[in-house]
Design a protein around this motif. Structure first.
Motif, PDB file in Angstrom:
ATOM      1  N   LYS A   4      -2.816 -27.587   9.689  1.00  0.00           N
ATOM      2  CA  LYS A   4      -3.563 -27.849   8.460  1.00  0.00           C
ATOM      3  C   LYS A   4      -3.424 -29.309   8.059  1.00  0.00           C
ATOM      4  N   VAL A   5      -4.532 -29.867   7.616  1.00  0.00           N
ATOM      5  CA  VAL A   5      -4.555 -31.252   7.164  1.00  0.00           C
ATOM      6  C   VAL A   5      -3.760 -31.370   5.869  1.00  0.00           C
ATOM      7  N   LYS A   6      -3.054 -32.482   5.751  1.00  0.00           N
ATOM      8  CA  LYS A   6      -2.294 -32.798   4.547  1.00  0.00           C
ATOM      9  C   LYS A   6      -2.907 -34.039   3.888  1.00  0.00           C
ATOM     10  N   ALA A   7      -2.510 -34.308   2.676  1.00  0.00           N
ATOM     11  CA  ALA A   7      -3.064 -35.437   1.919  1.00  0.00           C
ATOM     12  C   ALA A   7      -2.916 -36.759   2.666  1.00  0.00           C
ATOM     13  N   ASP A   8      -1.805 -36.937   3.360  1.00  0.00           N
ATOM     14  CA  ASP A   8      -1.588 -38.219   4.039  1.00  0.00           C
ATOM     15  C   ASP A   8      -2.374 -38.350   5.349  1.00  0.00           C
ATOM     16  N   ASP A   9      -3.213 -37.349   5.679  1.00  0.00           N
ATOM     17  CA  ASP A   9      -4.091 -37.421   6.848  1.00  0.00           C
ATOM     18  C   ASP A   9      -5.453 -38.023   6.497  1.00  0.00           C
ATOM     19  N   PHE A  10      -5.618 -38.461   5.247  1.00  0.00           N
ATOM     20  CA  PHE A  10      -6.914 -38.955   4.787  1.00  0.00           C
ATOM     21  C   PHE A  10      -7.505 -40.015   5.713  1.00  0.00           C
ATOM     22  N   SER A  11      -6.723 -41.008   6.055  1.00  0.00           N
ATOM     23  CA  SER A  11      -7.239 -42.131   6.838  1.00  0.00           C
ATOM     24  C   SER A  11      -7.784 -41.662   8.187  1.00  0.00           C
ATOM     25  N   TYR A  12      -7.045 -40.809   8.884  1.00  0.00           N
ATOM     26  CA  TYR A  12      -7.505 -40.315  10.187  1.00  0.00           C
ATOM     27  C   TYR A  12      -8.807 -39.530  10.029  1.00  0.00           C
ATOM     28  N   ILE A  13      -8.837 -38.621   9.057  1.00  0.00           N
ATOM     29  CA  ILE A  13     -10.019 -37.775   8.849  1.00  0.00           C
ATOM     30  C   ILE A  13     -11.220 -38.632   8.470  1.00  0.00           C
ATOM     31  N   TYR A  14     -11.028 -39.560   7.556  1.00  0.00           N
ATOM     32  CA  TYR A  14     -12.131 -40.426   7.136  1.00  0.00           C
ATOM     33  C   TYR A  14     -12.679 -41.210   8.328  1.00  0.00           C
ATOM     34  N   LYS A  15     -11.795 -41.823   9.088  1.00  0.00           N
ATOM     35  CA  LYS A  15     -12.242 -42.641  10.224  1.00  0.00           C
ATOM     36  C   LYS A  15     -12.948 -41.801  11.284  1.00  0.00           C
ATOM     37  N   LEU A  16     -12.502 -40.569  11.494  1.00  0.00           N
ATOM     38  CA  LEU A  16     -13.163 -39.716  12.487  1.00  0.00           C
ATOM     39  C   LEU A  16     -14.536 -39.269  11.986  1.00  0.00           C
ATOM     40  N   TYR A  17     -14.627 -38.834  10.744  1.00  0.00           N
ATOM     41  CA  TYR A  17     -15.930 -38.447  10.178  1.00  0.00           C
ATOM     42  C   TYR A  17     -16.923 -39.608  10.206  1.00  0.00           C
ATOM     43  N   MET A  18     -16.445 -40.818   9.973  1.00  0.00           N
ATOM     44  CA  MET A  18     -17.338 -41.968   9.873  1.00  0.00           C
ATOM     45  C   MET A  18     -17.481 -42.740  11.187  1.00  0.00           C
ATOM     46  N   ASN A  19     -16.872 -42.253  12.241  1.00  0.00           N
ATOM     47  CA  ASN A  19     -17.008 -42.909  13.538  1.00  0.00           C
ATOM     48  C   ASN A  19     -18.472 -42.803  13.985  1.00  0.00           C
ATOM     49  N   PRO A  20     -19.110 -43.900  14.371  1.00  0.00           N
ATOM     50  CA  PRO A  20     -20.536 -43.867  14.711  1.00  0.00           C
ATOM     51  C   PRO A  20     -20.888 -42.967  15.895  1.00  0.00           C
ATOM     52  N   GLU A  21     -19.922 -42.672  16.757  1.00  0.00           N
ATOM     53  CA  GLU A  21     -20.191 -41.758  17.873  1.00  0.00           C
ATOM     54  C   GLU A  21     -20.078 -40.300  17.466  1.00  0.00           C
ATOM     55  N   VAL A  22     -19.363 -40.037  16.402  1.00  0.00           N
ATOM     56  CA  VAL A  22     -19.091 -38.668  15.954  1.00  0.00           C
ATOM     57  C   VAL A  22     -19.976 -38.281  14.776  1.00  0.00           C
ATOM     58  N   ASN A  23     -20.155 -39.206  13.837  1.00  0.00           N
ATOM     59  CA  ASN A  23     -20.827 -38.914  12.577  1.00  0.00           C
ATOM     60  C   ASN A  23     -22.197 -38.248  12.695  1.00  0.00           C
ATOM     61  N   PRO A  24     -23.054 -38.638  13.631  1.00  0.00           N
ATOM     62  CA  PRO A  24     -24.387 -38.012  13.668  1.00  0.00           C
ATOM     63  C   PRO A  24     -24.365 -36.492  13.852  1.00  0.00           C
ATOM     64  N   PHE A  25     -23.239 -35.951  14.318  1.00  0.00           N
ATOM     65  CA  PHE A  25     -23.158 -34.513  14.593  1.00  0.00           C
ATOM     66  C   PHE A  25     -22.366 -33.752  13.535  1.00  0.00           C
ATOM     67  N   LEU A  26     -21.966 -34.431  12.474  1.00  0.00           N
ATOM     68  CA  LEU A  26     -21.172 -33.806  11.422  1.00  0.00           C
ATOM     69  C   LEU A  26     -21.965 -33.733  10.121  1.00  0.00           C
ATOM     70  N   LEU A  27     -21.368 -33.138   9.123  1.00  0.00           N
ATOM     71  CA  LEU A  27     -22.077 -32.788   7.892  1.00  0.00           C
ATOM     72  C   LEU A  27     -22.364 -33.961   6.959  1.00  0.00           C
ATOM     73  N   TYR A  28     -21.522 -34.963   6.948  1.00  0.00           N
ATOM     74  CA  TYR A  28     -21.611 -35.991   5.916  1.00  0.00           C
ATOM     75  C   TYR A  28     -22.243 -37.271   6.437  1.00  0.00           C
ATOM     76  N   GLU A  29     -23.058 -37.890   5.591  1.00  0.00           N
ATOM     77  CA  GLU A  29     -23.632 -39.197   5.906  1.00  0.00           C
ATOM     78  C   GLU A  29     -22.512 -40.242   5.918  1.00  0.00           C
ATOM     79  N   MET A  30     -22.798 -41.384   6.519  1.00  0.00           N
ATOM     80  CA  MET A  30     -21.846 -42.497   6.482  1.00  0.00           C
ATOM     81  C   MET A  30     -21.633 -42.896   5.020  1.00  0.00           C
ATOM     82  N   MET A  31     -20.381 -43.196   4.671  1.00  0.00           N
ATOM     83  CA  MET A  31     -20.050 -43.580   3.293  1.00  0.00           C
ATOM     84  C   MET A  31     -18.723 -44.329   3.294  1.00  0.00           C
ATOM     85  N   ASP A  32     -18.454 -45.002   2.200  1.00  0.00           N
ATOM     86  CA  ASP A  32     -17.170 -45.694   2.089  1.00  0.00           C
ATOM     87  C   ASP A  32     -16.075 -44.683   1.752  1.00  0.00           C
ATOM     88  N   SER A  33     -14.845 -45.119   1.896  1.00  0.00           N
ATOM     89  CA  SER A  33     -13.717 -44.204   1.721  1.00  0.00           C
ATOM     90  C   SER A  33     -13.596 -43.685   0.285  1.00  0.00           C
TER      91      SER A  33
END
Length: 159
Positions: A4-33
């Motif tokens: 399970k993700v913890k609060a201190d995993d924010f940076s990893y999760i944010y960077k993975l969601y916003m990675n340009p190779e990954v983001n097009p296939f996930l739920l959220y548009e590109m955005m700032d942290s």
């Protein structure tokens, strides 16, 4: 291993969601942290976000959303992503098999997911671990950044 993700995993999760190779296939548009923070906080509160790790190395993530009441035998799988530096090394398959084992342990009988119809690699991966196509959901996801709707294939794995 799924963790399970913890609060201190924010940076990893944010960077993975916003990675340009990954983001097009996930739920959220590109955005700032700062904009992503409340989304992350909701996922954390709902306890649905998991990291996929091998030893101490974090390789990816997924969302595991257990349904309720008459649907408690089902789980929706979303946000499936392996970090691009680990693409092509079999970690996606390993993560999917671990998710399936996790679901069996929790007495889940049906795993559901959707994938963009053009995401052929993901669809092939899901089929290789036992998912079947059940249909196509027309104009299912809206990509605001492209002003475009995309179709998604609905898939399931009956355990």
């Amino acid at each position: 291993m799924l963790e399970k993700v913890k609060a201190d995993d924010f940076s990893y999760i944010y960077k993975l969601y916003m990675n340009p190779e990954v983001n097009p296939f996930l739920l959220y548009e590109m955005m700032d942290s700062e904009t992503f923070r409340p989304i992350f906080d909701d996922l954390l509160k709902d306890e649905v976000l998991y990291l996929y790790k091998e030893g101490t190395k974090t390789l990816g993530m997924c969302k595991l959303v257990r349904q309720k009441y008459r649907d408690e035998h089902k789980l929706y799988l979303g946000g499936v992503a392996i970090h691009p530096e680990h693409f092509g090394k079999g970690f996606g398959r390993k993560m999917m098999l671990e998710i399936i084992d996790f679901c069996r342990e929790k007495a889940i009988l049906r795993i559901e997911l959707t994938a963009a119809v053009h995401n052929k690699k993901a669809i092939q991966l899901y089929e290789n671990v036992g998912f079947i196509k059940e249909g196509v959901l027309k104009n299912y996801t809206y990509l605001k950044s492209k002003n475009q709707f995309i179709d998604e294939v609905l898939m399931s794995n009956l355990l």
